[in-house]
Design an enzyme around this catalytic site. Sequence first.
Site, PDB file in Angstrom:
ATOM      1  N   ASP A  33       0.835  -1.212   0.000  1.00  0.00           N
ATOM      2  CA  ASP A  33       0.000   0.000   0.000  1.00  0.00           C
ATOM      3  C   ASP A  33       0.869   1.260   0.000  1.00  0.00           C
ATOM      4  O   ASP A  33       1.974   1.257   0.549  1.00  0.00           O
ATOM      5  CB  ASP A  33      -0.899  -0.037   1.251  1.00  0.00           C
ATOM      6  CG  ASP A  33      -2.049   0.947   1.152  1.00  0.00           C
ATOM      7  OD1 ASP A  33      -2.277   1.513   0.056  1.00  0.00           O
ATOM      8  OD2 ASP A  33      -2.723   1.159   2.177  1.00  0.00           O
ATOM      9  N   ASN A  35       1.316   3.441  -2.902  1.00  0.00           N
ATOM     10  CA  ASN A  35       1.874   3.884  -4.191  1.00  0.00           C
ATOM     11  C   ASN A  35       1.374   5.284  -4.568  1.00  0.00           C
ATOM     12  O   ASN A  35       2.147   6.132  -5.038  1.00  0.00           O
ATOM     13  CB  ASN A  35       1.466   2.923  -5.318  1.00  0.00           C
ATOM     14  CG  ASN A  35       2.069   1.542  -5.158  1.00  0.00           C
ATOM     15  OD1 ASN A  35       2.958   1.348  -4.350  1.00  0.00           O
ATOM     16  ND2 ASN A  35       1.575   0.591  -5.928  1.00  0.00           N
ATOM     17  N   ARG A  37       0.178   7.718  -2.621  1.00  0.00           N
ATOM     18  CA  ARG A  37       0.743   8.775  -1.749  1.00  0.00           C
ATOM     19  C   ARG A  37       2.205   9.052  -2.077  1.00  0.00           C
ATOM     20  O   ARG A  37       2.667  10.185  -2.047  1.00  0.00           O
ATOM     21  CB  ARG A  37       0.591   8.366  -0.265  1.00  0.00           C
ATOM     22  CG  ARG A  37      -0.768   8.715   0.310  1.00  0.00           C
ATOM     23  CD  ARG A  37      -1.028   7.966   1.588  1.00  0.00           C
ATOM     24  NE  ARG A  37      -1.374   6.565   1.318  1.00  0.00           N
ATOM     25  CZ  ARG A  37      -1.477   5.628   2.236  1.00  0.00           C
ATOM     26  NH1 ARG A  37      -1.235   5.917   3.506  1.00  0.00           N
ATOM     27  NH2 ARG A  37      -1.826   4.398   1.915  1.00  0.00           N
ATOM     28  N   HIS A  50       2.727   3.322  -8.914  1.00  0.00           N
ATOM     29  CA  HIS A  50       2.544   1.895  -9.224  1.00  0.00           C
ATOM     30  C   HIS A  50       3.764   1.346  -9.974  1.00  0.00           C
ATOM     31  O   HIS A  50       4.185   0.225  -9.754  1.00  0.00           O
ATOM     32  CB  HIS A  50       1.272   1.695 -10.052  1.00  0.00           C
ATOM     33  CG  HIS A  50       0.009   2.067  -9.315  1.00  0.00           C
ATOM     34  ND1 HIS A  50      -0.226   1.682  -8.014  1.00  0.00           N
ATOM     35  CD2 HIS A  50      -1.087   2.794  -9.691  1.00  0.00           C
ATOM     36  CE1 HIS A  50      -1.406   2.140  -7.630  1.00  0.00           C
ATOM     37  NE2 HIS A  50      -1.941   2.837  -8.618  1.00  0.00           N
ATOM     38  N   SER A  78      -7.299  -5.713  -6.007  1.00  0.00           N
ATOM     39  CA  SER A  78      -8.441  -6.276  -5.281  1.00  0.00           C
ATOM     40  C   SER A  78      -9.715  -6.152  -6.107  1.00  0.00           C
ATOM     41  O   SER A  78      -9.774  -5.367  -7.069  1.00  0.00           O
ATOM     42  CB  SER A  78      -8.621  -5.551  -3.944  1.00  0.00           C
ATOM     43  OG  SER A  78      -9.243  -4.297  -4.168  1.00  0.00           O
ATOM     44  N   LEU A 144      10.912 -20.394  -4.674  1.00  0.00           N
ATOM     45  CA  LEU A 144       9.839 -19.559  -4.113  1.00  0.00           C
ATOM     46  C   LEU A 144       8.569 -19.627  -4.964  1.00  0.00           C
ATOM     47  O   LEU A 144       8.634 -19.540  -6.196  1.00  0.00           O
ATOM     48  CB  LEU A 144      10.318 -18.102  -4.064  1.00  0.00           C
ATOM     49  CG  LEU A 144       9.277 -17.086  -3.589  1.00  0.00           C
ATOM     50  CD1 LEU A 144       9.142 -17.109  -2.074  1.00  0.00           C
ATOM     51  CD2 LEU A 144       9.635 -15.666  -4.043  1.00  0.00           C
ATOM     52  N   ARG A 207      -5.335  -2.329   8.466  1.00  0.00           N
ATOM     53  CA  ARG A 207      -6.567  -3.065   8.213  1.00  0.00           C
ATOM     54  C   ARG A 207      -6.284  -4.137   7.154  1.00  0.00           C
ATOM     55  O   ARG A 207      -5.260  -4.096   6.474  1.00  0.00           O
ATOM     56  CB  ARG A 207      -7.684  -2.122   7.767  1.00  0.00           C
ATOM     57  CG  ARG A 207      -7.315  -1.233   6.599  1.00  0.00           C
ATOM     58  CD  ARG A 207      -8.471  -0.354   6.140  1.00  0.00           C
ATOM     59  NE  ARG A 207      -8.020   0.553   5.111  1.00  0.00           N
ATOM     60  CZ  ARG A 207      -7.680   1.840   5.307  1.00  0.00           C
ATOM     61  NH1 ARG A 207      -7.785   2.355   6.518  1.00  0.00           N
ATOM     62  NH2 ARG A 207      -7.256   2.589   4.318  1.00  0.00           N
ATOM     63  N   LEU A 208      -7.263  -5.059   7.013  1.00  0.00           N
ATOM     64  CA  LEU A 208      -7.048  -6.190   6.103  1.00  0.00           C
ATOM     65  C   LEU A 208      -7.536  -5.945   4.683  1.00  0.00           C
ATOM     66  O   LEU A 208      -7.102  -6.626   3.747  1.00  0.00           O
ATOM     67  CB  LEU A 208      -7.730  -7.452   6.656  1.00  0.00           C
ATOM     68  CG  LEU A 208      -6.990  -8.162   7.790  1.00  0.00           C
ATOM     69  CD1 LEU A 208      -7.823  -9.310   8.340  1.00  0.00           C
ATOM     70  CD2 LEU A 208      -5.640  -8.689   7.304  1.00  0.00           C
TER      71      LEU A 208
HETATM   72  C1  FPP Z   1      -2.122   0.216  -3.272  1.00  0.00           C
HETATM   73  O1  FPP Z   1      -1.593   1.498  -3.229  1.00  0.00           O
HETATM   74  C2  FPP Z   1      -1.535  -0.503  -4.382  1.00  0.00           C
HETATM   75  C3  FPP Z   1      -2.245  -1.091  -5.379  1.00  0.00           C
HETATM   76  C4  FPP Z   1      -3.701  -1.110  -5.460  1.00  0.00           C
HETATM   77  C5  FPP Z   1      -1.540  -1.740  -6.496  1.00  0.00           C
HETATM   78  C6  FPP Z   1      -0.363  -2.503  -6.085  1.00  0.00           C
HETATM   79  C7  FPP Z   1       0.446  -2.802  -7.263  1.00  0.00           C
HETATM   80  C8  FPP Z   1       1.784  -2.776  -7.284  1.00  0.00           C
HETATM   81  C9  FPP Z   1       2.630  -2.519  -6.122  1.00  0.00           C
HETATM   82  C10 FPP Z   1       2.491  -3.119  -8.506  1.00  0.00           C
HETATM   83  C11 FPP Z   1       2.122  -4.513  -8.852  1.00  0.00           C
HETATM   84  C12 FPP Z   1       3.102  -5.159  -9.623  1.00  0.00           C
HETATM   85  C13 FPP Z   1       2.859  -6.288 -10.278  1.00  0.00           C
HETATM   86  C14 FPP Z   1       3.985  -7.009 -10.802  1.00  0.00           C
HETATM   87  C15 FPP Z   1       1.507  -6.835 -10.527  1.00  0.00           C
HETATM   88  P1  FPP Z   1      -2.557   2.719  -3.434  1.00  0.00           P
HETATM   89  O2  FPP Z   1      -2.620   3.023  -4.877  1.00  0.00           O
HETATM   90  O3  FPP Z   1      -3.877   2.412  -2.807  1.00  0.00           O
HETATM   91  O4  FPP Z   1      -1.812   3.852  -2.650  1.00  0.00           O
HETATM   92  P2  FPP Z   1      -2.465   5.017  -1.805  1.00  0.00           P
HETATM   93  O5  FPP Z   1      -3.220   4.371  -0.681  1.00  0.00           O
HETATM   94  O6  FPP Z   1      -1.300   5.796  -1.336  1.00  0.00           O
HETATM   95  O7  FPP Z   1      -3.365   5.758  -2.734  1.00  0.00           O
END
Ligand code: FPP
Length: 253
Positions: A33, A35, A37, A50, A78, A144, A207-208
């Site tokens: 979580d 990305n 911010r 991202h 999700s 892995l 949170r989950l």
């Molecule tokens: C949550 O941060 C992150 C996501 C919903 C996407 C996660 C994806 C990646 C880390 C890249 C995935 C890589 C592959 C290889 C599939 P947010 O956008 O909710 O951040 P925020 O809460 O700060 O807005």
Amino acid sequence: MSFKFPFFKNKQNIKDDHFASDNIPNHVAIIMDGNGRWAKKRGLPRIAGHKEGMDVVKKIVRAASKCNVKILTLYAFSTENWKRPKSEVEYLMKLPKEFLHIYLPEMMENNVRIETIGDFDALPDHTRKAVQYAKDQTKGNDGLLLNFALNYGSRFEIMRAVKQLMADIDSSELSMDTVDENTFSEYLYTKGLSDPDLLIRTSGEQRLSNFLLWQVAYSEFWFTDVLWPDFSEEIFKTALQDYQQRKRRYGGI
Ligand code: FPP
């Protein structure tokens, strides 16, 4: 549609000799979580976060392999993430293909097997094909297990399991008398996998968010304020070292 990935070198399991090898969590699950911010703080569009997060995935896969973690489950998208702006969803759906285009050869070299949990069939064609290709290429690897939660929602997973289980009882494939927790687990996407020992969430949220609700019943939780794009091998190891100190009692004494 075919995928051209660079030539795969010989497989090898990477090892980290400088890490205490006792009590390593078998299965680590991560809610990646922060990305958005991270990008906002830099005046960048959310997708830049991202993109950066994608590169961190590779670093953590490598770290988990080195530390001898057996299963790494990453919450990549999700069932609720479809609510995001169309352009962000489209970008997130392109990321697996981009990630695999760059890193699949390294995954092969490091003997990593790629799998997914979630509603795979509902993903866009291009995402599904790229990920399916990676699953097929890596299915013989026994290092892995890199398990992407893609279009995953735990309540959906549980409802789906209940419906399938009831259908099997209806058709007499299964007897109600024999159904127990283990039987139910076999109907989940995580069928055959051990439950997460350690659940990590970045970005300060605690949170989950509909992630592995059934499976984390006895997991240890570890939270950090660090945003996912700033997460690193060192922080991952700190989480593992913290886990190594914990006493798990599973309700006993
Ligand atoms: C949550 O941060 C992150 C996501 C919903 C996407 C996660 C994806 C990646 C880390 C890249 C995935 C890589 C592959 C290889 C599939 P947010 O956008 O909710 O951040 P925020 O809460 O700060 O807005």
